[in-house]
Design a protein around this motif. Sequence first.
Motif, mmCIF file in Angstrom:
data_model
loop_
_atom_site.group_PDB
_atom_site.id
_atom_site.type_symbol
_atom_site.label_atom_id
_atom_site.label_comp_id
_atom_site.label_asym_id
_atom_site.label_seq_id
_atom_site.Cartn_x
_atom_site.Cartn_y
_atom_site.Cartn_z
ATOM 1 N N LEU A 64 70.104 26.820 21.296
ATOM 2 C CA LEU A 64 70.733 26.551 22.589
ATOM 3 C C LEU A 64 71.294 25.137 22.639
ATOM 4 O O LEU A 64 72.364 24.902 23.193
ATOM 5 C CB LEU A 64 69.736 26.777 23.725
ATOM 6 C CG LEU A 64 69.314 28.233 23.967
ATOM 7 C CD1 LEU A 64 68.192 28.305 24.995
ATOM 8 C CD2 LEU A 64 70.493 29.075 24.393
ATOM 9 N N VAL A 65 70.574 24.178 22.048
ATOM 10 C CA VAL A 65 71.052 22.787 22.011
ATOM 11 C C VAL A 65 72.323 22.694 21.172
ATOM 12 O O VAL A 65 73.301 22.067 21.576
ATOM 13 C CB VAL A 65 69.957 21.838 21.455
ATOM 14 C CG1 VAL A 65 70.528 20.473 21.109
ATOM 15 C CG2 VAL A 65 68.832 21.702 22.463
ATOM 16 N N ALA A 67 74.443 25.010 20.563
ATOM 17 C CA ALA A 67 75.535 25.683 21.267
ATOM 18 C C ALA A 67 76.009 24.899 22.484
ATOM 19 O O ALA A 67 76.998 25.257 23.106
ATOM 20 C CB ALA A 67 75.087 27.080 21.690
ATOM 21 N N GLY A 68 75.292 23.836 22.835
ATOM 22 C CA GLY A 68 75.688 23.002 23.962
ATOM 23 C C GLY A 68 75.265 23.566 25.308
ATOM 24 O O GLY A 68 75.741 23.105 26.338
ATOM 25 N N LEU A 69 74.380 24.531 25.280
ATOM 26 C CA LEU A 69 73.917 25.115 26.534
ATOM 27 C C LEU A 69 72.761 24.309 27.093
ATOM 28 O O LEU A 69 71.929 23.795 26.348
ATOM 29 C CB LEU A 69 73.469 26.561 26.301
ATOM 30 C CG LEU A 69 74.532 27.507 25.743
ATOM 31 C CD1 LEU A 69 73.914 28.862 25.452
ATOM 32 C CD2 LEU A 69 75.682 27.641 26.711
ATOM 33 N N GLN A 70 72.713 24.226 28.380
ATOM 34 C CA GLN A 70 71.599 23.548 29.019
ATOM 35 C C GLN A 70 70.435 24.520 29.142
ATOM 36 O O GLN A 70 70.620 25.702 29.421
ATOM 37 C CB GLN A 70 71.993 23.037 30.399
ATOM 38 C CG GLN A 70 72.999 21.921 30.341
ATOM 39 C CD GLN A 70 73.304 21.389 31.726
ATOM 40 O OE1 GLN A 70 72.951 21.986 32.732
ATOM 41 N NE2 GLN A 70 73.963 20.258 31.776
ATOM 42 N N VAL A 71 69.233 24.012 28.918
ATOM 43 C CA VAL A 71 68.039 24.843 28.988
ATOM 44 C C VAL A 71 67.359 24.578 30.324
ATOM 45 O O VAL A 71 66.989 23.444 30.621
ATOM 46 C CB VAL A 71 67.070 24.514 27.824
ATOM 47 C CG1 VAL A 71 65.834 25.369 27.905
ATOM 48 C CG2 VAL A 71 67.776 24.703 26.497
ATOM 49 N N ASN A 72 67.236 25.617 31.117
ATOM 50 C CA ASN A 72 66.520 25.511 32.374
ATOM 51 C C ASN A 72 65.048 25.746 32.069
ATOM 52 O O ASN A 72 64.613 26.887 31.858
ATOM 53 C CB ASN A 72 67.048 26.546 33.378
ATOM 54 C CG ASN A 72 66.394 26.424 34.732
ATOM 55 O OD1 ASN A 72 65.281 25.941 34.868
ATOM 56 N ND2 ASN A 72 67.104 26.886 35.745
#
Length: 186
Positions: A64-65, A67-72
């Motif tokens: 996820l990191v 891919a640039g996605l924020q992790v909630n």
Amino acid sequence: MAADLFWPWVTVAGLGALHGLNPATGWMLAAAWGLRSGGTKQALGALWPIGLGHVASVALVALLVVAGLQVNRMLLQCAVAALLLVSVAAHVWRRAPRALRAPAGQVGMALWSFLMSSLHGAGLMVVPALLPLCMSDVAEGDAPGSRSLLVALAAVGLHGAAMLSMTGLVAVGLLRGLRFIGGEVR
């Protein structure tokens, strides 16, 4: 630049060793398997499903990191807590199939390790160390993300190896200590 990347690698390995010392991440379960079978071989055999679940949890966050996605964090922990509650409910519900209520096999242990690692935030803890490692190729002028996935996977592997090494040392040390005290552990 290489000196700046030394400490994130040390941090990733150190967090893995710290996770290996935590009883919730597997050494207690590995030692229990060893006590149940009467030897350290079974305890060491428990390390691969424990490691698989832990590395899967950390790898999920690392991907996820990259891919640039924020992790909630709250959403991730609530989802994992719900899975854990379903697992507990199935285990204690008397009408559940016997296979669901049996002692954990290797698949159950891998699932348990994934749930525990995700619930206490194992993957989220390595994010501050992963960011400088995964973004190092951008600083060098390469295309963003060209090496990030490989670097993230290497960091997950290092973290997992440190965690499993410490988990194995503690489990085997506990079993040998019990044998020294007078138990029947081989």
